[in-house]
Design a protein around this motif. Structure first.
Motif, PDB file in Angstrom:
ATOM      1  N   ASN A  48       0.875  -1.170   0.000  1.00 46.52           N
ATOM      2  CA  ASN A  48       0.000   0.000   0.000  1.00 46.52           C
ATOM      3  C   ASN A  48       0.908   1.214   0.000  1.00 46.52           C
ATOM      4  O   ASN A  48       1.835   1.290   0.802  1.00 46.52           O
ATOM      5  N   VAL A  49       0.650   2.147  -0.902  1.00 51.55           N
ATOM      6  CA  VAL A  49       1.533   3.301  -1.031  1.00 51.55           C
ATOM      7  C   VAL A  49       0.702   4.537  -1.357  1.00 51.55           C
ATOM      8  O   VAL A  49      -0.319   4.445  -2.039  1.00 51.55           O
ATOM      9  N   PHE A  50       1.163   5.677  -0.853  1.00 51.39           N
ATOM     10  CA  PHE A  50       0.433   6.920  -1.049  1.00 51.39           C
ATOM     11  C   PHE A  50       1.401   8.024  -1.431  1.00 51.39           C
ATOM     12  O   PHE A  50       2.500   8.119  -0.897  1.00 51.39           O
ATOM     13  N   ARG A  51       0.977   8.859  -2.350  1.00 52.27           N
ATOM     14  CA  ARG A  51       1.794   9.949  -2.875  1.00 52.27           C
ATOM     15  C   ARG A  51       1.909  11.060  -1.845  1.00 52.27           C
ATOM     16  O   ARG A  51       0.942  11.371  -1.151  1.00 52.27           O
ATOM     17  N   THR A  52       3.100  11.652  -1.765  1.00 55.25           N
ATOM     18  CA  THR A  52       3.329  12.853  -0.967  1.00 55.25           C
ATOM     19  C   THR A  52       3.759  13.953  -1.936  1.00 55.25           C
ATOM     20  O   THR A  52       3.834  13.719  -3.142  1.00 55.25           O
ATOM     21  N   SER A  53       4.064  15.124  -1.431  1.00 56.89           N
ATOM     22  CA  SER A  53       4.435  16.229  -2.315  1.00 56.89           C
ATOM     23  C   SER A  53       5.717  15.952  -3.090  1.00 56.89           C
ATOM     24  O   SER A  53       5.866  16.401  -4.229  1.00 56.89           O
ATOM     25  N   ASP A  54       6.656  15.206  -2.512  1.00 56.15           N
ATOM     26  CA  ASP A  54       7.925  14.954  -3.206  1.00 56.15           C
ATOM     27  C   ASP A  54       8.303  13.473  -3.286  1.00 56.15           C
ATOM     28  O   ASP A  54       9.444  13.133  -3.562  1.00 56.15           O
ATOM     29  N   GLY A  55       7.348  12.592  -3.018  1.00 51.95           N
ATOM     30  CA  GLY A  55       7.652  11.169  -3.079  1.00 51.95           C
ATOM     31  C   GLY A  55       6.455  10.308  -2.720  1.00 51.95           C
ATOM     32  O   GLY A  55       5.327  10.595  -3.127  1.00 51.95           O
ATOM     33  N   TYR A  56       6.733   9.267  -1.933  1.00 58.24           N
ATOM     34  CA  TYR A  56       5.699   8.323  -1.525  1.00 58.24           C
ATOM     35  C   TYR A  56       5.911   7.918  -0.078  1.00 58.24           C
ATOM     36  O   TYR A  56       7.028   7.944   0.431  1.00 58.24           O
ATOM     37  N   VAL A  57       4.816   7.521   0.566  1.00 61.24           N
ATOM     38  CA  VAL A  57       4.892   7.015   1.928  1.00 61.24           C
ATOM     39  C   VAL A  57       4.189   5.653   1.986  1.00 61.24           C
ATOM     40  O   VAL A  57       3.163   5.446   1.344  1.00 61.24           O
ATOM     41  N   PHE A  58       4.791   4.732   2.742  1.00 66.06           N
ATOM     42  CA  PHE A  58       4.292   3.371   2.892  1.00 66.06           C
ATOM     43  C   PHE A  58       3.898   3.156   4.348  1.00 66.06           C
ATOM     44  O   PHE A  58       4.676   3.469   5.252  1.00 66.06           O
ATOM     45  N   ALA A  59       2.715   2.626   4.574  1.00 65.29           N
ATOM     46  CA  ALA A  59       2.313   2.217   5.925  1.00 65.29           C
ATOM     47  C   ALA A  59       2.889   0.824   6.147  1.00 65.29           C
ATOM     48  O   ALA A  59       2.629  -0.087   5.368  1.00 65.29           O
TER      49      ALA A  59
END
Length: 125
Positions: A48-59
């Motif tokens: 599961n991955v979500f976009r951030t302003s300059d990349g991605y974040v994974f829970a």
């Protein structure tokens, strides 16, 4: 509190093989392409991955001790296949957030219920 090792093993053998086929184009999912830190073999892990302003974040639902997380940290990055694109990610940052602030609201609730509080953030390179 990450998911149990029993669930992790089942998902690695059964669920990941199924999800891995559709994860590259499903919203909120992707496939991390990483190299084993000891074996040097290439691995593909649906996440599961979500976009951030300059990349991605994974829970990190299995915690920071998951092999793919350790491989990405050791290598200093990985490739992510998401939304039918491959992006190179670098500068991994592991952090704890009990409120899951970087996650969308509907995901945040589930993560808090599951006591998931570890996250991995990477920047696009």
């Amino acid at each position: 509190m990450p998911m149990s090792q029993r669930v992790a093993r089942f998902n690695k053998v059964v669920t990941n093989r199924t999800i891995g086929r559709v994860a590259p184009w499903m919203p909120g999912f992707g496939v991390v392409h990483h190299r084993g830190r000891r074996s040097g073999r290439e691995f593909h892990s649906p996440v599961n991955v979500f976009r951030t302003s300059d990349g991605y974040v994974f829970a990190l639902t299995y915690g920071s001790r998951a092999d793919w997380v350790r491989n990405v940290l050791a290598a200093g990055g990985c490739d992510l296949e998401t939304r039918r694109q491959v992006v190179h990610l670098a500068e991994p940052r592991l952090y704890v957030d009990t409120q899951a602030k970087a996650m969308p609201g509907f995901i945040r609730v589930g993560l808090r219920l599951g006591k998931v509080d570890e996250f991995l953030e990477l920047k696009i390179r």
